[in-house]
Scaffold this motif. Structure first.
Motif, PDB file in Angstrom:
ATOM      1  N   GLY A  17       0.818  -1.216   0.000  1.00 19.27           N
ATOM      2  CA  GLY A  17       0.000   0.000   0.000  1.00 19.27           C
ATOM      3  C   GLY A  17       0.846   1.257   0.000  1.00 19.27           C
ATOM      4  N   SER A  19       1.279   3.434  -2.334  1.00 17.97           N
ATOM      5  CA  SER A  19       0.958   4.331  -3.452  1.00 17.97           C
ATOM      6  C   SER A  19       0.459   5.698  -3.039  1.00 17.97           C
ATOM      7  N   ARG A  20      -0.064   5.802  -1.830  1.00 19.83           N
ATOM      8  CA  ARG A  20      -0.613   7.096  -1.364  1.00 19.83           C
ATOM      9  C   ARG A  20      -0.704   7.067   0.154  1.00 19.83           C
ATOM     10  N   LEU A  22      -0.307   7.246   4.074  1.00 20.69           N
ATOM     11  CA  LEU A  22       0.818   6.918   4.958  1.00 20.69           C
ATOM     12  C   LEU A  22       1.852   6.038   4.252  1.00 20.69           C
ATOM     13  N   ARG A  42      -2.786  -1.735  -5.540  1.00 19.54           N
ATOM     14  CA  ARG A  42      -3.514  -2.206  -6.726  1.00 19.54           C
ATOM     15  C   ARG A  42      -3.270  -1.282  -7.900  1.00 19.54           C
ATOM     16  N   THR A  43      -3.097   0.019  -7.610  1.00 18.84           N
ATOM     17  CA  THR A  43      -2.817   0.992  -8.662  1.00 18.84           C
ATOM     18  C   THR A  43      -1.530   1.732  -8.326  1.00 18.84           C
ATOM     19  N   ASP A  65      -2.529  -6.735  -6.009  1.00 18.23           N
ATOM     20  CA  ASP A  65      -3.577  -6.780  -4.985  1.00 18.23           C
ATOM     21  C   ASP A  65      -3.056  -7.660  -3.853  1.00 18.23           C
ATOM     22  N   VAL A  66      -2.990  -7.111  -2.659  1.00 24.86           N
ATOM     23  CA  VAL A  66      -2.388  -7.842  -1.530  1.00 24.86           C
ATOM     24  C   VAL A  66      -3.156  -9.127  -1.212  1.00 24.86           C
ATOM     25  N   ASN A  92       1.234  -2.239   5.449  1.00 20.55           N
ATOM     26  CA  ASN A  92       0.507  -0.980   5.559  1.00 20.55           C
ATOM     27  C   ASN A  92      -0.822  -0.991   4.797  1.00 20.55           C
ATOM     28  N   THR A 144      -1.156  -0.713  12.321  1.00 23.05           N
ATOM     29  CA  THR A 144      -2.495  -1.038  12.812  1.00 23.05           C
ATOM     30  C   THR A 144      -3.244   0.271  13.061  1.00 23.05           C
ATOM     31  N   TYR A 158     -13.328  -3.214  10.693  1.00 21.20           N
ATOM     32  CA  TYR A 158     -11.981  -2.634  10.546  1.00 21.20           C
ATOM     33  C   TYR A 158     -11.205  -2.757  11.860  1.00 21.20           C
ATOM     34  N   LYS A 162      -7.608  -4.785  12.882  1.00 25.52           N
ATOM     35  CA  LYS A 162      -6.412  -4.116  13.424  1.00 25.52           C
ATOM     36  C   LYS A 162      -6.034  -4.732  14.786  1.00 25.52           C
ATOM     37  N   PRO A 187      -1.363   4.344  14.565  1.00 24.60           N
ATOM     38  CA  PRO A 187      -1.595   5.788  14.505  1.00 24.60           C
ATOM     39  C   PRO A 187      -3.009   6.160  14.948  1.00 24.60           C
ATOM     40  N   PHE A 189      -6.106   9.042  14.126  1.00 27.97           N
ATOM     41  CA  PHE A 189      -6.657   9.449  12.822  1.00 27.97           C
ATOM     42  C   PHE A 189      -5.761  10.497  12.164  1.00 27.97           C
ATOM     43  N   PHE A 190      -5.528  10.311  10.869  1.00 27.14           N
ATOM     44  CA  PHE A 190      -4.831  11.331  10.069  1.00 27.14           C
ATOM     45  C   PHE A 190      -5.569  11.503   8.749  1.00 27.14           C
ATOM     46  N   SER A 192      -6.430  11.333   5.054  1.00 29.67           N
ATOM     47  CA  SER A 192      -6.052  10.493   3.913  1.00 29.67           C
ATOM     48  C   SER A 192      -7.336  10.122   3.194  1.00 29.67           C
TER      49      SER A 192
HETATM   50  N1  LIG Z   1      -6.168   7.356   7.869  1.00 30.67           N
HETATM   51  C1  LIG Z   1      -6.259   7.135   9.159  1.00 30.67           C
HETATM   52  O1  LIG Z   1      -6.863   7.939   9.901  1.00 30.67           O
HETATM   53  C2  LIG Z   1      -5.594   5.926   9.786  1.00 30.67           C
HETATM   54  C3  LIG Z   1      -5.533   5.859  11.183  1.00 30.67           C
HETATM   55  C4  LIG Z   1      -4.902   4.765  11.772  1.00 30.67           C
HETATM   56  C5  LIG Z   1      -4.346   3.777  10.988  1.00 30.67           C
HETATM   57  N2  LIG Z   1      -4.441   3.860   9.622  1.00 30.67           N
HETATM   58  C6  LIG Z   1      -3.803   2.786   8.848  1.00 30.67           C
HETATM   59  O2  LIG Z   1      -2.734   3.351   8.100  1.00 30.67           O
HETATM   60  C7  LIG Z   1      -2.530   2.575   6.913  1.00 30.67           C
HETATM   61  C8  LIG Z   1      -2.548   3.500   5.700  1.00 30.67           C
HETATM   62  O3  LIG Z   1      -3.826   4.121   5.647  1.00 30.67           O
HETATM   63  P1  LIG Z   1      -4.095   5.456   4.797  1.00 30.67           P
HETATM   64  O4  LIG Z   1      -4.991   6.310   5.615  1.00 30.67           O
HETATM   65  O5  LIG Z   1      -2.814   5.987   4.271  1.00 30.67           O
HETATM   66  O6  LIG Z   1      -5.014   4.823   3.640  1.00 30.67           O
HETATM   67  P2  LIG Z   1      -5.148   5.138   2.078  1.00 30.67           P
HETATM   68  O7  LIG Z   1      -4.741   6.516   1.767  1.00 30.67           O
HETATM   69  O8  LIG Z   1      -6.518   4.664   1.714  1.00 30.67           O
HETATM   70  O9  LIG Z   1      -4.047   4.147   1.447  1.00 30.67           O
HETATM   71  C9  LIG Z   1      -4.221   2.754   1.512  1.00 30.67           C
HETATM   72  C10 LIG Z   1      -3.138   2.112   0.673  1.00 30.67           C
HETATM   73  O10 LIG Z   1      -3.360   0.693   0.664  1.00 30.67           O
HETATM   74  C11 LIG Z   1      -3.518   0.270  -0.685  1.00 30.67           C
HETATM   75  N3  LIG Z   1      -4.428  -0.863  -0.744  1.00 30.67           N
HETATM   76  C12 LIG Z   1      -5.713  -0.931  -0.323  1.00 30.67           C
HETATM   77  N4  LIG Z   1      -6.229  -2.124  -0.625  1.00 30.67           N
HETATM   78  C13 LIG Z   1      -5.239  -2.829  -1.234  1.00 30.67           C
HETATM   79  C14 LIG Z   1      -5.161  -4.123  -1.803  1.00 30.67           C
HETATM   80  N5  LIG Z   1      -6.203  -4.965  -1.828  1.00 30.67           N
HETATM   81  N6  LIG Z   1      -3.985  -4.520  -2.355  1.00 30.67           N
HETATM   82  C15 LIG Z   1      -2.906  -3.693  -2.359  1.00 30.67           C
HETATM   83  N7  LIG Z   1      -2.923  -2.458  -1.842  1.00 30.67           N
HETATM   84  C16 LIG Z   1      -4.089  -2.030  -1.301  1.00 30.67           C
HETATM   85  C17 LIG Z   1      -4.040   1.501  -1.424  1.00 30.67           C
HETATM   86  O11 LIG Z   1      -3.808   1.449  -2.832  1.00 30.67           O
HETATM   87  P3  LIG Z   1      -4.912   0.846  -3.872  1.00 30.67           P
HETATM   88  O12 LIG Z   1      -6.257   1.293  -3.398  1.00 30.67           O
HETATM   89  O13 LIG Z   1      -4.505   1.375  -5.205  1.00 30.67           O
HETATM   90  O14 LIG Z   1      -4.741  -0.635  -3.797  1.00 30.67           O
HETATM   91  C18 LIG Z   1      -3.170   2.562  -0.781  1.00 30.67           C
HETATM   92  O15 LIG Z   1      -1.873   2.522  -1.314  1.00 30.67           O
HETATM   93  C19 LIG Z   1      -3.643   1.520   6.900  1.00 30.67           C
HETATM   94  O16 LIG Z   1      -3.157   0.310   7.433  1.00 30.67           O
HETATM   95  C20 LIG Z   1      -4.686   2.118   7.826  1.00 30.67           C
HETATM   96  O17 LIG Z   1      -5.511   1.119   8.388  1.00 30.67           O
HETATM   97  C21 LIG Z   1      -5.041   4.907   9.006  1.00 30.67           C
END
Ligand SMILES: NC(=O)c1ccc[n+]([C@@H]2O[C@H](COP(=O)([O-])OP(=O)(O)OC[C@H]3O[C@@H](n4cnc5c(N)ncnc54)[C@H](OP(=O)(O)O)[C@@H]3O)[C@@H](O)[C@H]2O)c1
Length: 248
Positions: A17, A19-20, A22, A42-43, A65-66, A92, A144, A158, A162, A187, A189-190, A192
């Motif tokens: 993950g 690509s964008r 965290l 995936r992208t 795709d993971v 991630n 997580t 979800y 985690k 983490p 919330f951030f 994204s």
């Molecule tokens: N945002 C928050 O507030 C927050 C808080 C605590 C923890 N987290 C954790 O931090 C991590 C990153 O989250 P984020 O907020 O940065 O999310 P995000 O912007 O939605 O990024 C998720 C990443 O995972 C990839 N992904 C999702 N499904 C996938 C699949 N089936 N196969 C391969 N790659 C996949 C996405 O790319 P594609 O969609 O192109 O596959 C993207 O690169 C996650 O583990 C999330 O649970 C987030």
């Protein structure tokens, strides 16, 4: 007194993950620190392509795709062929949720569990087996969430995934007997794509409850991930919360 050598720092790191959000911040930070990084999602986004162009000798990217174990295996083999053995893994990739449990479809629960729990467990097994087979001592970092420790409405499945990864972190650390360091970063919330579903009322409430007065930022999480991958430590089986004490 134990005379086991320290687990060496990672030099080739696989980031799921990347690509964008965290994941992209982690990839960027590790490259800045001089590491070699393999990242997939995936992208493959233009931002990730840009990093691959900027560091042609130290980045390998792919559309994977993971949840597709065979595709992940092919990606890992391609990375090894190019850079040699992988000695760090950051789990991630994940999908979020925005639905009350009573209204969440069976297929959605299955997709969340498959992506956030089953797939990282399988990827970890794949990478750890190869590390052990190659006699390498590696580092594993699971991303997580604070949701594993505190309740949030709309995030039941979800949060369960985690919490599962937090539990797996502890058991794997014990099982590997110090041959690898296995830890998690949780983490708060951030901003994204994943958290974009949260309304301004919810975000304001989180900020009000956070002693440091702001949402967590990816830039505040990446140094912890890097430390767990690279620093000479004895931290093992831990879940490190990065949330400004919002959950305290
Ligand atoms: N945002 C928050 O507030 C927050 C808080 C605590 C923890 N987290 C954790 O931090 C991590 C990153 O989250 P984020 O907020 O940065 O999310 P995000 O912007 O939605 O990024 C998720 C990443 O995972 C990839 N992904 C999702 N499904 C996938 C699949 N089936 N196969 C391969 N790659 C996949 C996405 O790319 P594609 O969609 O192109 O596959 C993207 O690169 C996650 O583990 C999330 O649970 C987030």
């Amino acid at each position: 007194m134990s005379d086991s050598p320290p687990v060496p720092a990672s030099t080739v790191v696989l980031v799921s993950g990347g690509s964008r959000g965290l994941g992209l911040a982690i990839v960027t930070d590790l490259l800045d620190a001089g590491l070699t990084v393999a990242a997939f999602a995936r992208t493959v986004t233009p931002e990730l392509e840009k990093l691959a162009d900027a560091y042609p000798d130290r980045v390998h990217v792919g559309a994977v795709d993971v949840t597709d174990l065979a595709a992940a295996q092919r990606f890992l083999r391609a990375v090894e062929a190019r850079f040699g053995p992988v000695d760090g893994l950051v789990n991630n990739a994940a999908v979020g949720q925005d639905s009350m449990h009573t209204h969440t479809a069976t297929a959605d629960i299955a997709r969340i569990v498959e992506t956030n729990l089953t797939a990282p467990l399988q990827l970890t097994r794949l990478v750890a087996r190869r590390m052990l087979g190659q006699g390498r001592r590696g580092r594993i970092v699971n991303v997580t969430s604070i949701c594993a420790q505190r309740g949030f409405p709309g995030l039941v499945a979800y949060s369960a995934t985690k919490g599962g990864m937090d539990a797996a972190t502890r058991s794997l650390a014990r099982e590997l007997g110090g041959r690898m360091l296995v830890n998690a970063v949780a983490p708060g919330f951030f901003a994204s794509e994943m958290s974009a579903v949260l309304g301004s009322t919810q975000l304001d409430q989180i900020v009000r409850r956070t002693p440091t007065g702001h949402l967590t930022e990816p830039a505040e999480v990446v140094p912890v991930v890097r430390m767990l991958l690279c620093a000479h430590t004895n931290i093992n089986g831990q879940v490190i919360v990065v949330d400004g004490a919002a959950s305290i």
